[in-house]
Design an enzyme around this catalytic site. Sequence first.
Site, mmCIF file in Angstrom:
data_model
loop_
_atom_site.group_PDB
_atom_site.id
_atom_site.type_symbol
_atom_site.label_atom_id
_atom_site.label_comp_id
_atom_site.label_asym_id
_atom_site.label_seq_id
_atom_site.Cartn_x
_atom_site.Cartn_y
_atom_site.Cartn_z
ATOM 1 N N LYS A 79 63.420 147.885 32.902
ATOM 2 C CA LYS A 79 63.166 146.933 31.699
ATOM 3 C C LYS A 79 64.370 146.954 30.416
ATOM 4 O O LYS A 79 65.004 147.909 30.649
ATOM 5 C CB LYS A 79 62.092 148.094 30.807
ATOM 6 C CG LYS A 79 61.424 147.170 29.913
ATOM 7 C CD LYS A 79 60.128 147.943 29.582
ATOM 8 C CE LYS A 79 59.253 147.750 28.551
ATOM 9 N NZ LYS A 79 58.120 148.608 28.113
ATOM 10 N N SER A 155 53.757 146.362 28.239
ATOM 11 C CA SER A 155 55.158 145.470 27.882
ATOM 12 C C SER A 155 56.243 145.556 29.213
ATOM 13 O O SER A 155 57.131 144.962 29.012
ATOM 14 C CB SER A 155 55.773 145.946 26.614
ATOM 15 O OG SER A 155 56.071 147.367 26.623
ATOM 16 N N SER A 179 52.192 150.854 28.377
ATOM 17 C CA SER A 179 53.146 149.805 28.984
ATOM 18 C C SER A 179 53.480 150.160 30.350
ATOM 19 O O SER A 179 54.337 149.136 31.004
ATOM 20 C CB SER A 179 54.058 149.535 27.968
ATOM 21 O OG SER A 179 53.608 148.963 26.929
#
Length: 464
Positions: A79, A155, A179
């Site tokens: 990420k 996310s 997330s």
Amino acid sequence: MTVAPGTAFEIATAVRSGAASASEILDATKARIEAVDGVLKAFTDLTFERAEKKAREIDAAVAAGRDPGPLAGVPFAVKNLFDIEGLPTRAGSMINRDRAPATNDAVLIRRLSEAGAILVGGLNMGEYAYDFTGENAHDGICRNPRDINHMSGGSSSGSGAAVAAGMVSLALGSDTNGSIRVPSALCGIFGLKPTYGRLPRSGTFPFCDSLDHLGPLARSAQDLALSFDVMQGFDAQDAACARKPVLQTAKTLDAGANGLRIAIAGDYFTRGARPEVLDAVTKAASALSVTREVMIPEAARGRAAAFIITTSESSALHLDRLRTRASDFDPDTRYRFLSGALVPAAWYIKAQRFRRWYHNQVLALFKDVDIILAPATPCAAPKIGEKLLTLGEETVPLRPNLGLFTQPISCIGFPVVVAPIQREGALPLGVQIIAAPWREDLALRVAAELQRMGIATAPVASVV
């Protein structure tokens, strides 16, 4: 082995034995990314030059008879809130692209690399991690490989999509309110949110310090365990990182669910879910011969406390950016931060006090059980662009309510593995496997058992 979408265990075994080279695996990985990421938009940065150098080093080590590491040749991506040396740490935003490039890799990237894994890039995510949908206004919508018309979840959207599509075998994400678990469930893969403080967050851009966790996403419970084992260890740069012995979870997976006391979460965790979601939990419970139900007390208030803590801390972090560059935020994110800036300090203090009480109430349940099963999301992946979610007779805002079942657990930092339940002709669903603090090994054992039974599976998505 000529195809990239193998599991981390399969790839490392092949590379370590000489059956495949790390360079061959990397070539296949690059080909897979080039073939499908134009549609999915999981990646924001590619690091192929450093990856090629690392692959050559691994191949040289194998040729010389040296140990290349337990994750030798395994392609992974992170990420883009993780620091990657030489790149600005975007955190899903436009504003952060103006930051100076990172001078070092994040601690967890270094630990995976030292174990032989090969970093191939940074991944799309919700802006500043404040998102459950995967719809990034700056880097594009990250689509679900199971059906590109549907959300990947957030996310850690790119992390879920990249693993599900077989572009990488392993990805790192962050989980503040769900997330890691939401994209794992929506994309049909395995995900681990460790105990709060287990894995160091050093070298990552924060969202909410009180609740931020880091962890892996993969297509098998074994891969979660292999990566988790090499990432553990104290790091003084993260004040929340605990001094705990390293768990060797990969060595315990064969024990399965034998002897474990498992229960299903009732009440709150049944009231907001669609019927098919409850069926997925029942399917997993039936396979494990679980009949007991427990009530997690005050879960709704636990979720409310997580909301208050998240919005208060994250808004304070971004106040200067809101003052000077408000127009460079995604409007949805900007309005959330602005609202959070208005939360009275007294609310935040009460939320933190309640959090401690709530933690102790839930911890007490684990005197009588070892594992609690619960749904990961209230529904399967919604269509891209949807704003409302219908649950029974109630219609609610979609974005916050994808975390309906993850937030009450994030609030108290207990470890959770999401196991994916695939459905023929329908999008997958996820089951949360919740353990007591510092007992990731038990949650991973249950996930591995469900995988052995064929209940939890994570095939490579055909990208449709």
